[in-house]
Design a protein around this motif. Sequence first.
Motif: not given
Length: 300
Positions: A259-263, A212-223, A228-232
């Motif tokens: 993603t290693p350089y994000i999460a 699921h792309f919508e749960l991708n950390d790059f999408n949620l945290l970066f884009t 971090e709490d919302e992502w979790s």
Amino acid sequence: MSSSYPDYPLRRYGNDHDRYDWSYSALRPKDGPGRLDVFIVVPLEFFPLTPSGKPFKHPGAMVTPYPDLRHFSTRDYGNRVGVFRILDALRDAGMRAVFPVNGMLLDRCQPLIERIAEAGHEIAAHGVSTDHIHFDGLSEADEAGYIDQTLELFSKKGLQPKTWMSPARNESYRTPDLLTKFGFDTCLDWEMDQVPVAMNTENGPLTCLPNHFELNDFNLLFTKRQSEDEWSDQLVESVNYLAAEAEAYGPRVMGFTLTPYIAGLPFRIHALRKTLAAIEKLNKVRVSVPSLIRSDWLQK
């Protein structure tokens, strides 16, 4: 607007292609209670300092004029430092993940690859590099060459992956046929369902697991600049919801990306550990790897 625009020769009830069967979820038989299988994707990517940008730049590619050392070193940090924090968090939670690896990264990060294998994680093929995008403008020979080059790089390390994820998760119309031709049986590019889908190819079925792309950390945290709490919370809520669906209607599958350089950044590891701990406590939820999930579903 031209009157020809609405004309589409493949318009029909259901799918406009024959890659997989039309299956309206509301009309499927209710097979519950079942289990939710979760798989965690940790991509290891090689980003050249001078990407060609053809047909587009990878979402994580360099941004500023050459040499874009800021973005290059950030990505390099993920593979040198951040990924080890993710590995530690997975170990402490007793979980395995799938690590799609760009072939060009195998020589550059051999100790990391060895640690991943020793910990029992699955290693998947992730193309040659982030600058080797699969798209329909490639000739069949060129695209086949990308896949062949990827497998050659893996073979030199004694690895024979059967799971594939395309660079940038981009494909051409012929990619599924080429993947099965080269021996792949599982693909992480697609997310059209909440169960594995057997895609039709010229060389037999290709199992597509919903990543699921919508749960991708790059999408949620970066884009989307979420906290971090919302992502979790969104990850845990997704697992909770699908676990409830599985209990009511039958088995479900979901994947999400770290993603290693994000999460893997220091101020985010607490959120990752909290997320994994919350998932670990849930009943009827198994964190597994794509090859095992595919094998189990084929036996049903």
